[in-house]
Design a protein around this motif. Structure first.
Motif, short mmCIF file in Angstrom:
data_model
loop_
_atom_site.label_atom_id
_atom_site.label_comp_id
_atom_site.label_asym_id
_atom_site.label_seq_id
_atom_site.Cartn_x
_atom_site.Cartn_y
_atom_site.Cartn_z
N ARG A 26 -68.64 31.58 41.83
CA ARG A 26 -69.06 32.12 43.11
C ARG A 26 -70.68 32.85 42.60
NH1 ARG A 26 -67.45 32.70 48.29
NH2 ARG A 26 -65.33 32.09 47.60
N GLN A 43 -67.71 23.09 51.33
CA GLN A 43 -66.48 22.71 50.61
C GLN A 43 -65.79 21.73 51.53
OE1 GLN A 43 -64.69 23.90 47.93
NE2 GLN A 43 -66.69 24.69 47.23
N TRP A 69 -72.52 26.91 46.78
CA TRP A 69 -71.37 25.76 46.66
C TRP A 69 -70.00 26.13 47.44
CZ3 TRP A 69 -66.42 25.05 44.23
CH2 TRP A 69 -66.31 23.98 43.96
N HIS A 70 -69.75 27.55 47.43
CA HIS A 70 -68.45 27.92 48.15
C HIS A 70 -68.76 28.06 49.59
CE1 HIS A 70 -66.46 28.95 44.00
NE2 HIS A 70 -67.75 29.16 43.66
N GLN A 89 -64.61 18.08 50.03
CA GLN A 89 -63.18 17.52 50.09
C GLN A 89 -63.13 16.03 50.78
OE1 GLN A 89 -61.16 20.19 52.41
NE2 GLN A 89 -61.14 21.71 50.90
#
Length: 330
Positions: free
Chosen positions: A226, A238, A232-233, A242
């Motif tokens: 992080r 996210q 990216w988080h 997925q």
């Protein structure tokens, strides 16, 4: 409200008379521009089909103005010029998710370029040339078969009376691919909505960074922290990651599964490290061959020397016994 001023009828008639000759002249000029060319083709018996088209746009089997034809040319060019590409399957990604994924991927790849420059390598700026794009699966499959199985320099033309064209949209390419029954090893992966990640060169370091963003898996490809990559988080990024599924890769014309793709990305030191490993392996093989040959020669030398020593000893022993017998006889 003041009344409108009506133009006189004579003025209207004069305007109409002025416009009519211009329209007739324009029609006559167009006809005059077309008629000589048609009459020239009729007098000369017509020109060849290829000469009526510009050199940059030869005639094709399918209409080149269609979007499918242009996509076929684009995919064939990508397959021929891209030594490394990853194939992902995506499932209903939103535009905001695509934007976030491309942003984080670009940042990660630029960090790899900066690290290589800091290590003493020349600046290449590969991050700007690495593209993530969605494709039409059926058209991409056709382009793959053309690139892999259509070799105009090795196989004859299907039609001996054809036009002699061998480009991607030509009739010869269409007939050669439609007649083949070969199944490309990449064909089982070409199903459903796909996205390509193309690299201009085989760079395991950039591949590792891309896999850490798009398909992270510890311990070889850990996701960014992080602190190093807070974007990216984000929930949007996210959710998009997925929905991506790594299917395989095409490296220098060879098909790799997921494990093979990860092996390419896990090469330490990139291509330079792989070359170093290859040189060390060749040197070890050469040293082993040299030791084997030397050991065989040494064994042969020792065998011959031991045999010579034994013969000399036997000869000395025989001569000493003969001399003893002679002395006894006297």
């Amino acid at each position: 409200m003041p009344p409108r001023i009506q133009p006189p009828s004579k003025a209207i008639a004069s305007i109409l008379r002025c416009r009519r000759p211009l329209r007739n002249q324009r029609q006559y000029a167009t006809a005059a521009a077309i008629t000589p060319a048609a009459s020239h083709e009729q007098m000369t018996g017509g020109s060849p089909a290829i000469s009526r088209f510009p050199a940059t746009q030869p005639p094709s089997y399918k209409p080149p103005e269609f979007r499918k034809s242009q996509l076929l040319r684009q995919y064939a060019s990508v397959l021929r010029s891209t030594p490394l590409m990853l194939i992902f399957q995506h499932n209903n990604l939103k535009s905001t998710e695509w934007i976030g994924i491309r942003r984080e991927l670009s940042l990660a790849l630029k960090k790899v370029d900066q690290a290589r420059v800091a290590a003493g390598f020349p600046p290449e700026n590969l991050a700007d040339a690495i593209k993530l794009q969605t494709i039409q699966t059926g058209i991409f499959s056709s382009a793959l078969r053309i690139v892999e199985y259509y070799k105009p320099e090795k196989q004859p033309q299907a039609d001996p009376n054809g036009d002699g064209l061998t480009h991607v949209l030509s009739k010869a390419a269409h007939e050669a691919v439609s007649a083949t029954k070969k199944v490309h090893p990449l064909a089982p992966l070409l199903s459903g909505p796909l996205v390509l990640l193309t690299f201009p060169t085989v760079s395991p370091q950039h591949l590792k960074a891309a896999l850490s963003i798009l398909a992270p898996s510890a311990p070889q490809f850990p996701p960014p922290t992080r602190r190093a990559s807070p974007g990216w988080h984000d929930p949007g990024v996210q959710a998009g990651i997925q929905k991506l599924l790594l299917l395989g890769a095409r490296v220098e014309g060879n098909v790799f599964d997921v494990e093979g793709t990860k092996w390419v990305g896990s090469i330490e030191g990139g291509l330079e490290g792989l070359r170093g490993q290859l040189v060390a392996m060749l040197q070890s093989i050469g040293a082993g061959v040299t030791n084997t040959l030397e050991s065989a020669g040494k064994n042969l030398y020792f065998t011959v020397e031991s045999r010579r020593t034994m013969l000399e000893d036997e000869a000395k022993g025989g001569s000493s016994e003969g001399s003893k017998k002679e002395s006894k006889a006297e």
